[in-house]
Design an enzyme around this catalytic site. Structure first.
Site, PDB file in Angstrom:
ATOM      1  N   MET A 170      10.493  24.349   3.821  1.00 12.80           N
ATOM      2  CA  MET A 170       9.776  23.481   2.885  1.00 12.80           C
ATOM      3  C   MET A 170      10.733  22.714   1.971  1.00 12.80           C
ATOM      4  SD  MET A 170       7.008  24.454  -0.074  1.00 12.80           S
ATOM      5  CE  MET A 170       5.841  25.237   1.012  1.00 12.80           C
ATOM      6  N   ARG A 206     -11.086  -1.069  14.151  1.00 12.37           N
ATOM      7  CA  ARG A 206     -10.764  -0.229  13.000  1.00 12.37           C
ATOM      8  C   ARG A 206     -11.501  -0.731  11.768  1.00 12.37           C
ATOM      9  NH1 ARG A 206      -4.726   0.535  10.425  1.00 12.37           N
ATOM     10  NH2 ARG A 206      -5.129  -1.624   9.805  1.00 12.37           N
ATOM     11  N   LYS A 261       0.841  -1.205   0.000  1.00 17.01           N
ATOM     12  CA  LYS A 261       0.000   0.000   0.000  1.00 17.01           C
ATOM     13  C   LYS A 261       0.872   1.250   0.000  1.00 17.01           C
ATOM     14  CE  LYS A 261      -0.342  -0.476   5.035  1.00 17.01           C
ATOM     15  NZ  LYS A 261      -1.142  -1.044   6.133  1.00 17.01           N
ATOM     16  N   TYR A 297      14.131  30.318   9.583  1.00 11.64           N
ATOM     17  CA  TYR A 297      12.883  31.027   9.870  1.00 11.64           C
ATOM     18  C   TYR A 297      12.751  31.367  11.347  1.00 11.64           C
ATOM     19  CZ  TYR A 297      10.779  30.453   5.260  1.00 11.64           C
ATOM     20  OH  TYR A 297      10.495  30.538   3.927  1.00 11.64           O
TER      21      TYR A 297
HETATM   22  C1  LIG Z   1      -0.345  -1.968   6.852  1.00 13.35           C
HETATM   23  C2  LIG Z   1      -0.896  -3.279   7.212  1.00 13.35           C
HETATM   24  C3  LIG Z   1      -0.066  -4.413   7.326  1.00 13.35           C
HETATM   25  C4  LIG Z   1       1.439  -4.347   7.272  1.00 13.35           C
HETATM   26  O1  LIG Z   1       1.931  -4.038   8.564  1.00 13.35           O
HETATM   27  P1  LIG Z   1       3.504  -3.980   8.855  1.00 13.35           P
HETATM   28  O2  LIG Z   1       3.555  -3.643  10.305  1.00 13.35           O
HETATM   29  O3  LIG Z   1       4.049  -2.908   8.003  1.00 13.35           O
HETATM   30  O4  LIG Z   1       4.062  -5.304   8.526  1.00 13.35           O
HETATM   31  C5  LIG Z   1      -0.668  -5.650   7.517  1.00 13.35           C
HETATM   32  N1  LIG Z   1      -2.004  -5.749   7.617  1.00 13.35           N
HETATM   33  C6  LIG Z   1      -2.827  -4.686   7.547  1.00 13.35           C
HETATM   34  C7  LIG Z   1      -4.286  -4.889   7.679  1.00 13.35           C
HETATM   35  C8  LIG Z   1      -2.301  -3.414   7.364  1.00 13.35           C
HETATM   36  O5  LIG Z   1      -3.126  -2.355   7.321  1.00 13.35           O
END
Ligand SMILES: *Cc1c(COP(=O)(O)O)cnc(C)c1O
Length: 377
Positions: A320, A150, A51, A272
């Site tokens: 930035m 979640r 992802k 800044y």
């Molecule tokens: C992001 C995610 C993972 C991967 O988790 P890591 O800690 O990066 O290995 C696995 N399962 C779900 C549902 C996730 O959202």
């Protein structure tokens, strides 16, 4: 948008004189990490979580390398990510969408050979209706909430789902899954609580494969491996368990270009709002990356970069597009226009930078941005 070069190991060059920095992704190290995790979970399988552009490293290149290493299961978060990735992978690879099945998205999902992670009874109903209308079987993963609140089918929907599941044949369940909330904390009771709940669910939904652990979960032991594990951060060289040595090989290096150097007198204000005032004559370098390149503003006056092992503190605010560093520790003339300093590499791990920024390695990786010249080895 930054440019991209692909090298065969061990060659690494800096071919782009105008680049603000070089983000180097070591695909061989990635493959070795995948092999290591696969061995650890065997006979269970290691799936890859890709992802957010494979945690910012480039989903296409990462997935090709992982496919060549034998990985066949790939998880993204969003449907649009899956649409982009699906054509890059062979037909025997599966692409799963963790965030679930959105209303109205069923036909597109079915057509594109993308497998939704079904997160509720309502999503299940829409997907099984889609399968019935199409008159052929569709694939799905069923996610259950085992205590993170979640995503996933909540406990109160389970019995109805079990009944409806038994009454239909149109959806092929690849596996059931859940996600650990505290897998990076080895002594958290939540891990075992979730495992117990998962085992209970697996009795309610028998004869289905289980996909349970993320990177941290793999290191909790055999009990947690089930049939498939979803590996993310550990693939990319991040630390899977807080407070333990990192068993993974680093995959990412980041070097940023020096764009100006100067010497300022005692009392000079730096950056800044003049938050840093030179306490002595100070040699400074300005480097060409800032918070727009994923180096958080919270590194202001806290973090550091490295040059040949020397720590060069960040002074004043992170801008930035640039950061000013104190290079007094280096002899004069060491750094000049065209030099690069190490932001991530042998002297500074992802976790070090994340700690200084008050965040986690995941957020650093996914934030690294598109303005660096990317090189894949
Ligand atoms: C992001 C995610 C993972 C991967 O988790 P890591 O800690 O990066 O290995 C696995 N399962 C779900 C549902 C996730 O959202």
């Amino acid at each position: 948008m930054g440019s991209v070069t692909i090298y065969s190991e061990p060659e690494v060059r800096r071919p782009n004189a105008g680049a603000n920095g070089y983000l180097t992704v070591n695909l061989s190290a990635l493959s070795r990490n995948y092999a290591k995790l696969s061995t650890l979970v065997a006979p269970a399988q290691a799936a890859a979580v890709v992802k957010a552009e494979a945690y910012g490293l480039g989903a296409k290149n990462v997935c090709s390398a992982l496919y060549a290493s034998g990985c066949r299961n790939f998880f993204v978060a969003q449907f649009e990510e899956a649409v982009k990735l699906r054509p890059c992978l062979s037909a025997d690879a599966k692409v799963f969408v963790l965030n679930g099945l959105q209303p109205g998205n069923e036909e597109a999902c079915a057509r594109s050979d993308i497998i939704p992670v079904v997160n509720s009874l309502e999503q299940w109903r829409r997907w099984s209706i889609t399968a019935k209308c199409r008159k052929f079987s569709l694939k799905a993963v069923l996610q259950f909430d085992t205590g993170m609140s979640r995503l996933g089918v909540p406990p109160e929907e389970r019995s109805t789902l079990a009944v409806e599941l038994a009454g239909q044949a149109g959806v092929d369940i690849i596996f059931i899954m859940s996600h650990l909330a505290s897998a990076d904390e080895h002594d958290s009771d939540q891990n075992n609580d979730q495992l117990v709940e998962m085992k209970r669910i697996s009795k309610e939904f028998p004869h289905l494969k289980i996909c349970f652990s993320n990177s941290g979960g793999i290191f909790l032991g055999k009990d947690y491996h089930a049939q498939v594990a979803r590996t993310g951060i550990a693939l990319y060289g991040g630390l899977p368990i807080i407070g333990k040595p990192n068993p993974m090989e680093p995959v990412v290096a980041l070097d940023v270009a020096v764009i100006q150097t100067r010497t300022v007198p005692v009392g000079a204000k730096i950056g800044y709002n003049g938050t840093h005032i030179a306490a002595r004559e100070t040699r400074l370098a300005t480097i060409a990356a800032g918070y727009a390149d994923g180096l958080p503003r919270s590194l202001s006056g806290r973090g550091a970069v490295y040059y040949e092992g020397r720590r060069l503190p960040i002074v004043g605010r992170v801008s930035m597009d640039s950061i000013t560093i104190d290079i007094t520790a280096l002899s004069e003339g060491t750094l000049s226009l065209g030099s690069v300093v190490e932001v991530l590499g042998p002297h500074q791990a992802l976790e070090d930078l994340a700690r200084d920024a008050g965040t986690i390695s995941y957020e650093i990786l996914t934030g690294l941005g598109n303005r660096y010249h990317r090189q894949y080895r």
